[in-house]
Design a protein around this motif. Structure first.
Motif, PDB file in Angstrom:
ATOM      1  N   ARG A 161       0.973  -1.021   0.184  1.00  0.00           N
ATOM      2  CA  ARG A 161       0.160  -0.201   0.298  1.00  0.00           C
ATOM      3  C   ARG A 161       0.567   0.771   0.102  1.00  0.00           C
ATOM      4  N   ALA A 162       2.174   1.147   1.200  1.00  0.00           N
ATOM      5  CA  ALA A 162       3.131   2.944   1.048  1.00  0.00           C
ATOM      6  C   ALA A 162       3.718   2.352  -0.314  1.00  0.00           C
ATOM      7  N   LEU A 163       4.168   1.714  -1.579  1.00  0.00           N
ATOM      8  CA  LEU A 163       4.137   1.746  -2.630  1.00  0.00           C
ATOM      9  C   LEU A 163       2.759   2.071  -3.791  1.00  0.00           C
ATOM     10  N   ASP A 164       2.302   1.343  -3.379  1.00  0.00           N
ATOM     11  CA  ASP A 164       1.009   2.376  -4.419  1.00  0.00           C
ATOM     12  C   ASP A 164       0.885   4.166  -3.716  1.00  0.00           C
ATOM     13  N   THR A 165       1.230   4.390  -2.505  1.00  0.00           N
ATOM     14  CA  THR A 165       1.164   5.516  -2.476  1.00  0.00           C
ATOM     15  C   THR A 165       1.894   6.335  -2.699  1.00  0.00           C
ATOM     16  N   VAL A 166       3.454   5.620  -3.270  1.00  0.00           N
ATOM     17  CA  VAL A 166       4.621   7.329  -3.253  1.00  0.00           C
ATOM     18  C   VAL A 166       4.372   6.665  -4.781  1.00  0.00           C
ATOM     19  N   ASN A 167       3.565   5.709  -6.026  1.00  0.00           N
ATOM     20  CA  ASN A 167       3.860   5.783  -6.795  1.00  0.00           C
ATOM     21  C   ASN A 167       2.735   6.720  -7.329  1.00  0.00           C
ATOM     22  N   VAL A 168       1.367   6.823  -6.709  1.00  0.00           N
ATOM     23  CA  VAL A 168       0.385   8.057  -7.221  1.00  0.00           C
ATOM     24  C   VAL A 168       1.178   8.993  -7.335  1.00  0.00           C
ATOM     25  N   MET A 169       2.479   9.487  -5.986  1.00  0.00           N
ATOM     26  CA  MET A 169       2.833  10.523  -5.300  1.00  0.00           C
ATOM     27  C   MET A 169       3.930  11.140  -7.045  1.00  0.00           C
ATOM     28  N   PHE A 170       4.660   9.632  -7.140  1.00  0.00           N
ATOM     29  CA  PHE A 170       5.259   9.801  -8.281  1.00  0.00           C
ATOM     30  C   PHE A 170       4.987  10.352  -9.628  1.00  0.00           C
ATOM     31  N   VAL A 171       3.737   9.609  -9.890  1.00  0.00           N
ATOM     32  CA  VAL A 171       2.993  10.662 -11.124  1.00  0.00           C
ATOM     33  C   VAL A 171       2.549  11.950 -11.179  1.00  0.00           C
ATOM     34  N   GLU A 172       2.223  12.368  -9.647  1.00  0.00           N
ATOM     35  CA  GLU A 172       2.129  13.815  -9.452  1.00  0.00           C
ATOM     36  C   GLU A 172       2.938  14.862  -9.732  1.00  0.00           C
ATOM     37  N   ILE A 173       3.949  13.626  -9.262  1.00  0.00           N
ATOM     38  CA  ILE A 173       5.373  15.181  -9.559  1.00  0.00           C
ATOM     39  C   ILE A 173       6.398  15.395 -10.831  1.00  0.00           C
ATOM     40  N   LYS A 174       5.640  13.940 -11.810  1.00  0.00           N
ATOM     41  CA  LYS A 174       5.878  13.982 -13.043  1.00  0.00           C
ATOM     42  C   LYS A 174       4.941  15.233 -13.706  1.00  0.00           C
ATOM     43  N   ASN A 175       3.931  14.943 -12.749  1.00  0.00           N
ATOM     44  CA  ASN A 175       2.668  16.092 -14.038  1.00  0.00           C
ATOM     45  C   ASN A 175       3.403  17.697 -12.574  1.00  0.00           C
ATOM     46  N   ARG A 176       3.878  17.959 -12.325  1.00  0.00           N
ATOM     47  CA  ARG A 176       4.578  19.309 -11.569  1.00  0.00           C
ATOM     48  C   ARG A 176       3.501  19.324 -10.432  1.00  0.00           C
ATOM     49  N   GLU A 177       2.682  18.372  -9.934  1.00  0.00           N
ATOM     50  CA  GLU A 177       1.728  19.199  -8.756  1.00  0.00           C
ATOM     51  C   GLU A 177       2.648  18.493  -7.811  1.00  0.00           C
ATOM     52  N   GLU A 178       1.891  19.320  -7.052  1.00  0.00           N
ATOM     53  CA  GLU A 178       2.155  18.705  -5.889  1.00  0.00           C
ATOM     54  C   GLU A 178       1.976  17.388  -5.151  1.00  0.00           C
ATOM     55  N   PRO A 179       2.951  16.972  -4.719  1.00  0.00           N
ATOM     56  CA  PRO A 179       2.440  15.296  -3.984  1.00  0.00           C
ATOM     57  C   PRO A 179       0.921  15.020  -3.122  1.00  0.00           C
ATOM     58  N   THR A 180       0.237  14.242  -3.063  1.00  0.00           N
ATOM     59  CA  THR A 180      -0.071  14.345  -2.057  1.00  0.00           C
ATOM     60  C   THR A 180       0.094  13.254  -0.485  1.00  0.00           C
ATOM     61  N   PRO A 181      -0.178  14.018   0.593  1.00  0.00           N
ATOM     62  CA  PRO A 181       0.426  13.577   1.375  1.00  0.00           C
ATOM     63  C   PRO A 181      -0.325  11.836   2.064  1.00  0.00           C
ATOM     64  N   ALA A 182       0.633  10.925   2.423  1.00  0.00           N
ATOM     65  CA  ALA A 182      -0.369   9.114   2.472  1.00  0.00           C
ATOM     66  C   ALA A 182      -1.699   9.383   3.585  1.00  0.00           C
ATOM     67  N   GLU A 183      -1.848   8.309   3.512  1.00  0.00           N
ATOM     68  CA  GLU A 183      -3.404   8.654   4.613  1.00  0.00           C
ATOM     69  C   GLU A 183      -2.832   8.210   5.956  1.00  0.00           C
ATOM     70  N   PRO A 184      -2.801   9.277   6.963  1.00  0.00           N
ATOM     71  CA  PRO A 184      -2.490   9.322   8.789  1.00  0.00           C
ATOM     72  C   PRO A 184      -2.557   7.261   8.971  1.00  0.00           C
ATOM     73  N   GLU A 185      -3.647   7.129   8.736  1.00  0.00           N
ATOM     74  CA  GLU A 185      -3.295   5.532   8.824  1.00  0.00           C
ATOM     75  C   GLU A 185      -2.547   4.539   8.606  1.00  0.00           C
ATOM     76  N   LEU A 186      -2.407   5.023   6.543  1.00  0.00           N
ATOM     77  CA  LEU A 186      -1.096   4.257   6.530  1.00  0.00           C
ATOM     78  C   LEU A 186       0.661   4.399   7.445  1.00  0.00           C
ATOM     79  N   LEU A 187       0.533   5.927   7.084  1.00  0.00           N
ATOM     80  CA  LEU A 187       1.134   6.139   8.046  1.00  0.00           C
ATOM     81  C   LEU A 187       1.998   5.275  10.025  1.00  0.00           C
ATOM     82  N   ASP A 188       0.221   5.401  10.216  1.00  0.00           N
ATOM     83  CA  ASP A 188       0.792   4.944  11.987  1.00  0.00           C
ATOM     84  C   ASP A 188       0.530   3.269  11.475  1.00  0.00           C
ATOM     85  N   GLU A 189       0.341   2.525  10.236  1.00  0.00           N
ATOM     86  CA  GLU A 189       0.664   1.449  10.175  1.00  0.00           C
ATOM     87  C   GLU A 189       2.448   0.945  10.005  1.00  0.00           C
ATOM     88  N   LEU A 190       2.988   1.540   8.974  1.00  0.00           N
ATOM     89  CA  LEU A 190       4.620   1.743   9.427  1.00  0.00           C
ATOM     90  C   LEU A 190       4.871   2.476   9.893  1.00  0.00           C
TER      91      LEU A 190
END
Length: 689
Positions: free
Chosen positions: A94-123
């Motif tokens: 799930r974390a890798l999926d989130t990183v991939n989404v951020m990476f696409v946003e960065i490629k589009n020169r958009e501010e990456p969306t932060p990961a969900e707090p629940e995911l960060l808590d699990e990590l």
């Protein structure tokens, strides 16, 4: 946000991170099967660490936070403080999926969306040692930076830490103060087991872990007493030199991180009395020693350059024009008997062929670009459906045109998902049938001449042709008489009919009857063909054949009337001369029997030259072509031969003309239309599309 930095730096990060992310998906699935692979654990750790470093350099805080926590989890795993479990891998993926989404946003020169707090808590939960993971209090205390000393430790805890490092805080033999002895010992002479003067990478990592916390960034804790900061003189290295030392030891590519944006690390729940303790520093002699050794084994110079694909496409178009000129010269040379010109044309032919091959290689990518996503797809479906599936991949290094790689991605994903859902049975069913609990899906790729052959095989339940026929009749795709005349092979191909599905219940995996139709459309759109074979209870085999490249197309030139047409050679199965009086009609359709197989027969002049009324000859050339899963015979008036052509788009007025893929210039200087056989049959003989 770091988009205002130099564009080259950002592009370097995007290229490097893209390659790492592609590898991580496959590595994580492999780790779940081989949890004791230390090299794989280290590779995944380095992957997240490298992305974190580049993101930190660009101040991409959201990406840094997620990668940092994932990195910490793998630091715990490689230190043996936790075990790899399916639940843990679910969170990491799930974390890798989130990183991939951020990476696409960065490629589009958009501010990456932060990961969900629940995911960060699990990590964060998995960042703690397994034995005490559920007992640790929710206290976040960051370690102090090197310059500030190790504040927050009592005398006993500090002494214990030095003992674990093999250091002694008592005064040295030369009467130097204890703090100086400890400092120099930590910096220069951390003893290794083999008695060497040099510390090993593992020992150096242990020292860094004690200084900063394992896999954690530095940050000063909030304490009541002010920490003692040791004076830094010329005997100590500064931050830049220390970063250089880390690059020499563990590889460069890690950019500095913004310590203020990284989350604090979890400390022990034991309440410690803060005490000012002298800082431990790394002295210059050690840095110089390591740097000198690393320099002796410096990496070879980079031999690659990044080129925009638009430039490669432009070069390929120019090579295509050169091919047309070559074909024209060869045609003209055939009408002359000048030996010198013939030699020159032959030399030009050879050089053009070599240039064409070299340029095509620049556009080639390994099929692994597509295959790399399937371990994750199979793993997720197996977990969702409670199945046990093993994926085997062969021929991942097979190269094909980058446009084909992109075009084949979705069709292949559909086929793999279909094998997981429809093909592989539940473990209990497999055992009852005398099979292993674990089903196997095998992906293969190989090159044969100017074609690529792809295979998808499974050892699942196979397909029942009678069941497929009954479903087709029920859905109105087929009538009872047509079903009775169908062979098993033709029945298997029913799964490619629009709206056909054997699934009773619609799920997230399948059941809507759109997937296999998409597969057929996607493959035929790149002049490919697909064949299917199955045996009930044994499994299913799918064979896909696609051209090596779409840039320069091998064709068969034919005459229809007095006009020249080009048939894509990848679709041509057979050519023969036929006595047209030996044909017969079945249900009103003209057919011909070829090796006991009935093939529908069409006169191309009826479709392409509608305005010309000409009597049909008693003898003619028949070209058997494969379109998707169907063989069809075309009657033509003449055969010119094989020729490589460059597809030229039709004018806007001709866009959408049924059965026309484009045009090309022939070797004699004329113009030939390139036929889109799938579109042609779909427009004029729908029952065979």
């Amino acid at each position: 946000m770091g988009f205002e930095v130099d564009e080259d730096i950002l592009q370097d990060f995007l290229v490097e991170a893209s390659e790492i992310l592609e590898q991580l998906s496959e590595q994580l699935v492999t780790l779940e099967r081989e949890p004791d692979d230390k090299e794989l654990l280290n590779a995944i750790f380095r992957g997240f660490h490298t992305i974190k470093g580049g993101a930190g350099f660009l101040s991409l805080t959201a990406l840094v936070d997620t990668c940092h926590k994932a990195e910490n989890v793998f630091d715990i795993l490689r230190n043996g403080q936790r075990q790899v479990t399916s639940e843990l891998m679910d969170v990491i993926l799930r974390a890798l999926d989130t990183v991939n989404v951020m990476f696409v946003e960065i490629k589009n020169r958009e501010e990456p969306t932060p990961a969900e707090p629940e995911l960060l808590d699990e990590l964060e939960r998995y960042c703690r040692p397994e034995a005490a993971g559920e007992k640790l209090a929710d206290v976040d205390v960051a370690p102090a930076p090197v310059e500030a000393g190790i504040a927050g430790l009592g005398e006993e805890q500090y002494q214990q830490m030095l003992n674990e490092l093999g250091l002694d805080t008592n005064a040295g033999a030369n009467g130097t103060p204890a703090s100086e002895d400890a400092t120099s010992a930590a910096a220069v002479s951390v003893a290794s087991d083999n008695g060497s003067d040099d510390i090993t990478d593992d020992e150096f990592e242990a020292l860094l872990d004690q200084l900063h916390g394992a896999g954690k960034h530095s940050g000063a804790p909030e304490v009541d007493s002010e920490p003692v900061v040791s004076s830094v003189d010329q005997d100590f290295i500064d931050d830049l030199e220390f970063e250089s030392l880390l690059d020499q030891l563990h590889g460069s590519g890690k950019g500095p991180t913004d310590t203020g944006s990284e989350p604090p690390a979890v400390a022990s729940p034991v309440e410690l009395e803060p005490a000012p303790i002298p800082a431990i520093a790394v002295s210059k002699p050690l840095a110089e020693k390591k740097t000198t050794k690393a320099a002796a084994h410096s990496a070879p110079p980079d031999t690659t350059v990044r080129v925009d694909t638009k430039i490669l496409d432009k070069i390929m178009n120019m090579v295509g024009e050169l091919v047309l000129v070559r074909n024209r010269l060869i045609s003209l040379d055939a009408n002359h008997e000048n030996e010198e010109i013939s030699k020159t044309v032959a030399n030009l032919d050879a050089v053009t062929g070599d240039l064409q091959g070299a340029v095509m290689k620049t556009r080639m990518q390994p099929i692994k670009k597509v295959f790399g996503r399937f371990p994750r797809v199979v793993r997720d479906i197996a977990r969702t459906m409670k199945k046990e599936i093993n994926l085997e991949m062969v021929g991942e290094d097979t190269d094909l045109d980058k446009n084909l790689v992109e075009a084949l991605a979705d069709p292949l994903v559909h086929l793999v998902r279909n094998s997981c859902d429809h093909g592989i049975e539940m473990p209990a069913e497999r055992e009852a049938a005398g099979k292993p609990r674990v089903g196997t899906i095998r992906l293969t790729a190989s090159q044969e001449g100017d074609h690529i052959l792809l295979g998808i095989e499974d050892d699942g339940a196979g397909m029942d042709p009678e069941k497929l026929k009954s479903i087709a009749i029920k859905r109105g795709i087929l009538d009872a008489d047509g079903a009775a005349r169908m062979t098993d092979s033709e029945a298997y191909n029913l799964i490619f009919a629009p709206g056909f599905s054997t699934k009773v219940e619609i799920t997230d995996v399948s059941g809507r009857g759109v997937g296999m139709d998409v597969v057929k459309t996607g493959i035929t759109s790149v002049n490919g063909s697909i064949h299917i074979d199955s045996e009930k209870g044994k499994g299913t085999k799918l064979r896909i054949k696609v051209p090596l490249t779409l840039a320069i197309l091998p064709t068969l030139m034919v005459l229809v009337g007095k006009q020249t047409f080009a048939l894509p050679l990848t679709n041509v199965d057979e050519i023969f001369h036929l006595d047209l009086t030996r044909t017969s009609k079945v249900d009103g359709q003209l057919t011909v029997v070829v090796r006991n197989h009935v093939i529908p027969l069409f006169y191309l002049q009826d479709w392409l030259l509608k305005g010309e009324q000409r009597a049909r000859k008693q003898h003619g050339h028949v070209v058997i072509v494969a379109v998707g899963n169907q063989q069809v015979g075309f009657v033509v008036d003449g055969l010119i031969g094989q020729e490589e052509v460059v597809i030229k788009p039709l004018d806007q007025l001709l866009h959408g003309t049924p059965g026309m893929a484009g045009a090309t210039i022939t070797s004699d200087g004329g113009i030939a239309l390139i036929l889109d056989l799938a579109g042609l049959i779909n427009a004029y003989a729908r029952r065979y599309a």
